[in-house]
Design a protein around this motif. Structure first.
Motif, mmCIF file in Angstrom:
data_model
loop_
_atom_site.group_PDB
_atom_site.id
_atom_site.type_symbol
_atom_site.label_atom_id
_atom_site.label_comp_id
_atom_site.label_asym_id
_atom_site.label_seq_id
_atom_site.Cartn_x
_atom_site.Cartn_y
_atom_site.Cartn_z
ATOM 1 N N ILE A 1 42.107 36.007 43.347
ATOM 2 C CA ILE A 1 42.032 36.437 44.749
ATOM 3 C C ILE A 1 41.303 37.778 44.837
ATOM 4 C CG2 ILE A 1 43.396 37.262 46.717
ATOM 5 C CD1 ILE A 1 45.529 35.119 45.838
ATOM 6 N N VAL A 2 41.699 38.731 44.004
ATOM 7 C CA VAL A 2 41.067 40.060 44.010
ATOM 8 C C VAL A 2 39.591 39.944 43.638
ATOM 9 C CG1 VAL A 2 41.034 42.331 42.870
ATOM 10 C CG2 VAL A 2 43.209 41.315 43.583
ATOM 11 N N ALA A 3 39.274 39.150 42.619
ATOM 12 C CA ALA A 3 37.878 38.991 42.202
ATOM 13 C C ALA A 3 37.040 38.367 43.322
ATOM 14 C CB ALA A 3 37.797 38.138 40.939
ATOM 15 N N VAL B 1 36.000 47.454 41.713
ATOM 16 C CA VAL B 1 37.151 46.544 41.684
ATOM 17 C C VAL B 1 36.738 45.195 41.088
ATOM 18 C CG1 VAL B 1 38.780 45.256 43.131
ATOM 19 C CG2 VAL B 1 38.365 47.678 43.579
ATOM 20 N N ALA B 2 35.546 44.718 41.456
ATOM 21 C CA ALA B 2 35.051 43.449 40.909
ATOM 22 C C ALA B 2 34.932 43.526 39.391
ATOM 23 C CB ALA B 2 33.707 43.084 41.546
ATOM 24 N N TRP B 3 34.375 44.631 38.897
ATOM 25 C CA TRP B 3 34.249 44.805 37.440
ATOM 26 C C TRP B 3 35.620 44.765 36.767
ATOM 27 C CZ3 TRP B 3 30.733 44.295 33.863
ATOM 28 C CH2 TRP B 3 29.373 44.391 34.212
ATOM 29 N N VAL B 4 36.581 45.502 37.319
ATOM 30 C CA VAL B 4 37.920 45.554 36.718
ATOM 31 C C VAL B 4 38.563 44.171 36.733
ATOM 32 C CG1 VAL B 4 40.248 46.495 37.001
ATOM 33 C CG2 VAL B 4 38.265 48.008 37.215
ATOM 34 N N ALA B 5 38.501 43.490 37.869
ATOM 35 C CA ALA B 5 39.136 42.174 37.995
ATOM 36 C C ALA B 5 38.508 41.164 37.035
ATOM 37 C CB ALA B 5 39.035 41.670 39.436
#
Length: 148
Positions: free
Chosen positions: A58-60, A75-79
């Motif tokens: 969901i986050v990605a 955030v995309a990189w972390v997810a």
């Protein structure tokens, strides 16, 4: 003088990537919900990991949609890196110590239950992020004139 948007237009593979992440988010959410409601006591670790993978998808998905903004890009990189590590660790553990996963998770056996999409998807996500950096916002005309 026009200003440019901070978000690049998502086309082609970016749209497909978001759609696949959204499908994985829906699938993992549905699967984990049913597992937790009906049989949580049978395999709490496996079902919690399924729920965790749902949250990651969901986050990605959201982060990829808004990846044109620097905060969401991070955030995309972390997810997606978290997803990759999760798939590799859970996939390896499910093969090496199968008794840990009496019931399958989304990431068990490297996502075999999902046709290995969970294994391939983070590599595509990382490639897309590496080749589609956020565009810097151009200063508004009034702000640019004040700086002169």
């Amino acid at each position: 003088m026009s200003t440019t948007s901070a978000r690049p237009r998502m086309t082609g593979i970016g749209r497909v990537l978001v759609i696949v992440y959204a499908i994985m988010a829906l699938g993992a959410t549905g699967r984990s919900f049913v597992q937790i409601v009906e049989r949580f006591d049978e395999a709490p670790v496996a079902y919690t990991l399924s729920a965790l993978s749902a949250v990651v998808y969901i986050v990605a998905t959201l982060a990829l949609v808004f990846a044109g903004r620097r905060g969401w890009y991070a955030v995309a990189w972390v997810a997606i890196v978290f997803e990759l590590v999760g798939v590799l660790v859970i996939g390896t553990l499910s093969l090496v110590i199968p008794e840990l996963f009496a019931h399958p998770t989304v990431w068990s056996w490297f996502g075999m239950g999902y046709l290995f999409v969970p294994l391939v998807l983070p590599f595509l996500g990382i490639w897309w992020l590496a080749t589609h950096h956020p565009v810097a916002e151009a200063p508004a005309p009034a702000a640019a004139a004040a700086l002169s």
